[in-house]
Design an enzyme around this catalytic site. Sequence first.
Site, short mmCIF file in Angstrom:
data_model
loop_
_atom_site.label_atom_id
_atom_site.label_comp_id
_atom_site.label_asym_id
_atom_site.label_seq_id
_atom_site.Cartn_x
_atom_site.Cartn_y
_atom_site.Cartn_z
CG ASP A 103 17.38 12.27 -18.23
OD1 ASP A 103 17.71 11.19 -17.71
OD2 ASP A 103 17.35 12.44 -19.45
CG PHE A 136 11.84 6.59 -20.99
CD1 PHE A 136 12.51 7.80 -21.21
CD2 PHE A 136 10.46 6.56 -21.16
CE1 PHE A 136 11.81 8.94 -21.60
CE2 PHE A 136 9.76 7.70 -21.54
CZ PHE A 136 10.43 8.88 -21.76
CB VAL A 137 10.22 6.11 -15.21
CG1 VAL A 137 11.22 5.11 -14.69
CG2 VAL A 137 10.71 7.53 -14.98
P1 IMP Z 1 16.99 17.07 -18.71
O1 IMP Z 1 17.23 16.90 -17.23
O2 IMP Z 1 17.25 18.47 -19.21
O3 IMP Z 1 17.69 16.05 -19.51
O4 IMP Z 1 15.48 16.87 -19.07
C1 IMP Z 1 14.59 16.40 -18.18
C2 IMP Z 1 13.26 16.28 -18.87
O5 IMP Z 1 13.28 15.17 -19.78
C3 IMP Z 1 12.22 15.96 -17.83
O6 IMP Z 1 11.63 17.13 -17.32
C4 IMP Z 1 11.28 15.07 -18.59
O7 IMP Z 1 10.30 15.84 -19.23
C5 IMP Z 1 12.14 14.37 -19.61
N1 IMP Z 1 12.56 13.03 -19.12
C6 IMP Z 1 13.78 12.64 -18.72
N2 IMP Z 1 13.79 11.34 -18.34
C7 IMP Z 1 12.54 10.89 -18.50
C8 IMP Z 1 11.90 9.62 -18.27
O8 IMP Z 1 12.49 8.62 -17.83
N3 IMP Z 1 10.58 9.56 -18.57
C9 IMP Z 1 9.87 10.62 -19.05
N4 IMP Z 1 10.43 11.82 -19.27
C10 IMP Z 1 11.75 11.97 -19.01
#
Ligand code: IMP
Length: 185
Positions: free
Chosen positions: A110, A159-160
């Site tokens: 993300d 959001f998925v």
């Molecule tokens: P980031 O890349 O550090 O922002 O965090 C990624 C984490 O956020 C992922 O490993 C997921 O646990 C959570 N996450 C991000 N987007 C989503 C989504 O659309 N659905 C569910 N969890 C998400």
Amino acid sequence: MLMTDKDAFRKGIRRIIITEEQIREAVAECGSWISREYEGKPLLLVSVLKGAFVFLSDLCKAVTIPCEVGFMAAQSYFEGTSSAGRVNITYDLTQDISGYHVIIVEDIIDTGRTLKLIAELLRDRHPLSLKIVTLLDKPDRRIVELEADRSLFTIPDHFVIGYGLDCAEYYRNLPYIAEYGAEEG
Ligand code: IMP
Ligand code: MG
């Protein structure tokens, strides 16, 4: 909040965006790639809990060469929406990774913030090589520079849920990926 109502559960599933069949095909293809690429090499697939547990479980079955699996759990802290942060490892690998080619198996990238910190931490342990495989990629949301070596599906900024991904700990058990929608109906 605990959810026990089937209708409330169903309401959260707005629209399937990636079917079981699509996931199965992509996972099989990724498993073949890993099996070709890492043949004859000590391989460790590392997953960061909890989101990637379903993907890792299917992916390791699609790998036809010897491999080990390992798990980590982490809590990350960031200053607001910035990329400055710290990661606290709450459960660590049992393997000394210096003798392995390591693949981090992620559910979704993300903002990329957490994974970037974990990749740096693992790189400091000097694996023979380090690559990132992610099931889903939301490039529109990225705030740090981080690219997966292999990404199975690129998705828009929604959001998925499903296939390991949760909303407040629910929906991880869906066998497909769906858009989450709370205020429907
Ligand atoms: P980031 O890349 O550090 O922002 O965090 C990624 C984490 O956020 C992922 O490993 C997921 O646990 C959570 N996450 C991000 N987007 C989503 C989504 O659309 N659905 C569910 N969890 C998400
Ligand atoms: Mg995750």
